[in-house]
Motif scaffolding. Structure first.
Motif, PDB file in Angstrom:
ATOM      1  N   SER A 168      -3.034  12.218   0.015  1.00  0.00           N
ATOM      2  CA  SER A 168      -2.009  11.701  -0.890  1.00  0.00           C
ATOM      3  C   SER A 168      -2.686  10.750  -1.862  1.00  0.00           C
ATOM      4  CB  SER A 168      -0.916  10.986  -0.111  1.00  0.00           C
ATOM      5  OG  SER A 168      -1.398   9.791   0.444  1.00  0.00           O
TER       6      SER A 168
ATOM      7  N   GLN B 121      -6.147   6.738  -7.281  1.00  0.00           N
ATOM      8  CA  GLN B 121      -6.303   6.048  -5.996  1.00  0.00           C
ATOM      9  C   GLN B 121      -5.835   6.981  -4.907  1.00  0.00           C
ATOM     10  OE1 GLN B 121      -7.614   2.907  -5.076  1.00  0.00           O
ATOM     11  NE2 GLN B 121      -7.405   3.742  -3.024  1.00  0.00           N
ATOM     12  N   ILE B 122      -6.737   7.336  -4.018  1.00  0.00           N
ATOM     13  CA  ILE B 122      -6.351   8.140  -2.868  1.00  0.00           C
ATOM     14  C   ILE B 122      -5.770   7.203  -1.827  1.00  0.00           C
ATOM     15  CG2 ILE B 122      -7.196   9.614  -1.003  1.00  0.00           C
ATOM     16  CD1 ILE B 122      -9.206  10.760  -2.970  1.00  0.00           C
ATOM     17  N   LEU B 123      -4.585   7.537  -1.336  1.00  0.00           N
ATOM     18  CA  LEU B 123      -3.879   6.617  -0.453  1.00  0.00           C
ATOM     19  C   LEU B 123      -4.145   6.916   1.011  1.00  0.00           C
ATOM     20  CD1 LEU B 123      -0.550   6.647  -2.467  1.00  0.00           C
ATOM     21  CD2 LEU B 123      -2.323   4.877  -2.494  1.00  0.00           C
ATOM     22  N   ARG B 124      -4.259   8.211   1.306  1.00  0.00           N
ATOM     23  CA  ARG B 124      -4.405   8.567   2.708  1.00  0.00           C
ATOM     24  C   ARG B 124      -4.918   9.988   2.824  1.00  0.00           C
ATOM     25  NH1 ARG B 124      -4.689   5.899   7.543  1.00  0.00           N
ATOM     26  NH2 ARG B 124      -3.492   6.850   9.227  1.00  0.00           N
TER      27      ARG B 124
ATOM     28  N   TYR C 290      -4.938  13.115   5.469  1.00  0.00           N
ATOM     29  CA  TYR C 290      -4.173  13.531   6.645  1.00  0.00           C
ATOM     30  C   TYR C 290      -4.874  14.634   7.407  1.00  0.00           C
ATOM     31  CZ  TYR C 290      -0.386  10.835   4.637  1.00  0.00           C
ATOM     32  OH  TYR C 290       0.368   9.821   4.131  1.00  0.00           O
TER      33      TYR C 290
ATOM     34  N   GLU D  68       0.777   3.321  10.876  1.00  0.00           N
ATOM     35  CA  GLU D  68       0.327   3.683   9.529  1.00  0.00           C
ATOM     36  C   GLU D  68       0.265   2.454   8.635  1.00  0.00           C
ATOM     37  OE1 GLU D  68       0.610   6.808   7.150  1.00  0.00           O
ATOM     38  OE2 GLU D  68      -0.499   7.715   8.778  1.00  0.00           O
TER      39      GLU D  68
ATOM     40  N   MET E 131      -2.922   0.827   6.667  1.00  0.00           N
ATOM     41  CA  MET E 131      -2.928   0.450   5.251  1.00  0.00           C
ATOM     42  C   MET E 131      -3.406  -0.987   5.070  1.00  0.00           C
ATOM     43  SD  MET E 131      -2.053   2.884   3.283  1.00  0.00           S
ATOM     44  CE  MET E 131      -1.547   4.551   3.587  1.00  0.00           C
TER      45      MET E 131
ATOM     46  N   TYR F  93       0.983  -2.218  18.989  1.00  0.00           N
ATOM     47  CA  TYR F  93      -0.274  -2.797  19.441  1.00  0.00           C
ATOM     48  C   TYR F  93       0.001  -3.982  20.362  1.00  0.00           C
ATOM     49  CZ  TYR F  93      -2.190   0.059  15.735  1.00  0.00           C
ATOM     50  OH  TYR F  93      -2.521   1.122  14.944  1.00  0.00           O
TER      51      TYR F  93
ATOM     52  N   ARG G 137       5.485   0.646   3.884  1.00  0.00           N
ATOM     53  CA  ARG G 137       4.266   1.410   3.728  1.00  0.00           C
ATOM     54  C   ARG G 137       4.011   1.712   2.253  1.00  0.00           C
ATOM     55  NH1 ARG G 137       3.192   6.222   2.554  1.00  0.00           N
ATOM     56  NH2 ARG G 137       1.268   7.258   3.125  1.00  0.00           N
TER      57      ARG G 137
ATOM     58  N   MET H 165       2.700  -1.187   0.491  1.00  0.00           N
ATOM     59  CA  MET H 165       1.273  -1.345   0.778  1.00  0.00           C
ATOM     60  C   MET H 165       0.431  -0.399  -0.074  1.00  0.00           C
ATOM     61  SD  MET H 165       0.674  -3.672   2.965  1.00  0.00           S
ATOM     62  CE  MET H 165       1.722  -4.750   3.924  1.00  0.00           C
ATOM     63  N   THR H 166       0.875   0.838  -0.215  1.00  0.00           N
ATOM     64  CA  THR H 166       0.091   1.783  -1.013  1.00  0.00           C
ATOM     65  C   THR H 166       0.082   1.357  -2.480  1.00  0.00           C
ATOM     66  OG1 THR H 166       1.954   3.285  -1.378  1.00  0.00           O
ATOM     67  CG2 THR H 166       0.555   3.713   0.529  1.00  0.00           C
TER      68      THR H 166
ATOM     69  N   LEU I  96      -2.477  -1.173  -2.674  1.00  0.00           N
ATOM     70  CA  LEU I  96      -3.776  -0.527  -2.491  1.00  0.00           C
ATOM     71  C   LEU I  96      -4.276   0.032  -3.821  1.00  0.00           C
ATOM     72  CD1 LEU I  96      -5.336  -0.136   0.149  1.00  0.00           C
ATOM     73  CD2 LEU I  96      -4.574   2.226   0.147  1.00  0.00           C
ATOM     74  N   ALA I  97      -3.398   0.714  -4.541  1.00  0.00           N
ATOM     75  CA  ALA I  97      -3.783   1.264  -5.849  1.00  0.00           C
ATOM     76  C   ALA I  97      -4.124   0.127  -6.803  1.00  0.00           C
ATOM     77  CB  ALA I  97      -2.653   2.120  -6.407  1.00  0.00           C
TER      78      ALA I  97
ATOM     79  N   GLY J 259      -7.535  -1.200  -5.690  1.00  0.00           N
ATOM     80  CA  GLY J 259      -8.610  -0.239  -5.814  1.00  0.00           C
ATOM     81  C   GLY J 259      -8.924   0.145  -7.237  1.00  0.00           C
ATOM     82  N   ARG J 260      -7.919   0.149  -8.083  1.00  0.00           N
ATOM     83  CA  ARG J 260      -8.117   0.795  -9.368  1.00  0.00           C
ATOM     84  C   ARG J 260      -7.617   0.031 -10.593  1.00  0.00           C
ATOM     85  NH1 ARG J 260     -12.032   3.000  -8.358  1.00  0.00           N
ATOM     86  NH2 ARG J 260     -12.371   5.153  -7.685  1.00  0.00           N
TER      87      ARG J 260
END
Lengths: 243, 243
Positions: free
Chosen positions: A60, A70-73, A75, A132, A136, B88, B133, B136-137, B140-141, B144-145
């Motif tokens: 994804s 940006q590659i997120l994950r 699978y 998940e 992240m 966890y 989630r 978070m992504t 992340l982008a 990262g970018r």
DNA sequence: GTGGGGCGTTTTGCCATCGTAACGAGAATT
DNA sequence: AATTCTCGTTACGATGGCAAAACGCCCCAC
């Protein structure tokens, strides 16, 4: 008993009842083959479908306005994909097949029935969704606060540990099926710099490569360099209701 | 009717039955006051507790071996905190109070009963976990970018939009209650560089500041700079079972 | 079998962005 | 009043991005 790779995956965490297994298998009634490189879902598509990945690899990602990705994950078989469409009507991320793939799409209304009828499965999905999220946050810390070398190290270890969950053939080497550019797009680096780091790590004897396969040599040292924590060891789902 | 800020939050998405509201209120039976700066949870603690945040602000973070910190999430009233401890046994992240705070801790076994008895609440929690989630992504982008300026812009917009969900007093200005160092630790920058970017954006008339409050002037321009997408607009939970 | 095209990797030189270290000033906390 | 926080600001330098080109490899057509 009908087999379902998703049920198999969940059963690695918690023993499932036959009824639960059957219900999960029903999600996978409509397997669909997808060719390598084909788009499974596009950002901003109106989607009501989710997927279980049965075979192959999927990633994804998002493309930013300047064209960077940006590659997120990434699978692997048994993974539950596209859960964002449970809450957003338009896909926040694209999905593309990294290899030839078999996905099992199902509508979110099928998921709804599952959640209604099998509360324990609902709980399980909730927990895995939290796992998940932690994955992240781990990568967030990696991108935000670690060097290029550390990012590559932790990325490799993460892929390795995730592959090992389902694929017993994985001992110390694996086939990433990602280009260096894709690795870079996962961890916020350019392919050029990923290459620099990989060659450096190879020279230091931390890893080695031959025709696409990567072998990890000094696992402990790699974990140290990448500030990596294997989260799979610490899972505890025993407190869930009995099936 | 017993009030619960968590139930209120969920009710913003889906109308809840009285039974559901009561059950959610039960999670908040043991409010605990925590002073600003106090640790609520420490990494690697054995935890079986989760929290609903009733008042104030909390952040989650990790400290890397070299001493650097990555802030993972800032929480606002009505937020559900520490869900990682559902899966966890050792906390993967620390929690600290950014202001004087009221949290409502409850054991994961209480959560279990809730999930068993109220499947729709379970589904709702699953969905919100997916929304987290996606948040978070997005970050992340961003890490990262995108450039430093883009990260600051999108971070401010994100905080702004999240505050606006619960706090109707928020129009175009808000009190972040974060130091520039904390902003930096959230988006992978140093305080020095955060300061550079903030002053630059202030000079350009994009934002302004006075005693801790930040005012956003050119929202559209900020969204462009930060490649920001407001996810709150596109949520769709109507397909969930009726209460 | 050979030439060519495509894809991924390797390599280089240059330089922008962002981090580091350090210090001062003012505000807030004790 | 003293100390600690937070913000502001500087000079310097390292990390990692950018652009471009060459290389190796596989596959395919001829």
């Amino acid at each position: 008993m009908v087999t379902s790779c998703f049920a198999e995956r969940l059963a690695k965490h918690v023993p499932l009842s036959d009824a639960e297994k059957a219900a999960l298998a029903r999600l996978e009634e409509n397997p669909r083959k997808v060719k390598r490189g084909a788009m499974i879902q596009r950002v901003n598509d109106t989607v009501t479908e989710l997927f279980v990945l049965r075979e192959g690899r999927v990633m994804s990602f998002v493309i930013l306005p300047d064209g960077s990705r940006q590659i997120l994950r990434v699978y692997f078989p048994g993974d539950f994909i596209g859960s964002a469409s449970t809450i957003y009507s338009k896909a926040p991320e694209s999905l593309i097949a990294l290899t030839d793939v078999v996905v099992c799409p199902f509508d979110k209304h099928a998921l709804r029935r599952l959640l209604e009828e099998y509360p324990r499965v609902a709980a399980l999905l909730f927990l895995l969704s939290n796992a998940e999220r932690v994955a992240m946050t781990d990568r967030l810390a990696s991108l935000g606060r670690t060097s290029a070398k550390a990012r590559v190290a932790s990325f490799l270890l993460d892929m390795f540990d995730r592959l090992r969950v389902t694929d017993d053939g994985v001992i110390d080497s694996f086939d990433l099926k990602l280009t260096q550019e894709e690795i870079g797009d996962s961890i916020g680096l350019t392919s050029v710099h990923v290459n620099r780091m990989i060659r450096q790590m190879e020279q230091e004897g931390l890893i080695s490569r031959s025709n696409g396969r990567i072998t990890l040599h000094q696992m402990a040292r790699l974990e140290e360099i990448g500030h990596y924590t294997n989260r799979h060891k610490d899972m505890d789902l025993d407190w869930l209701p009995v099936g």
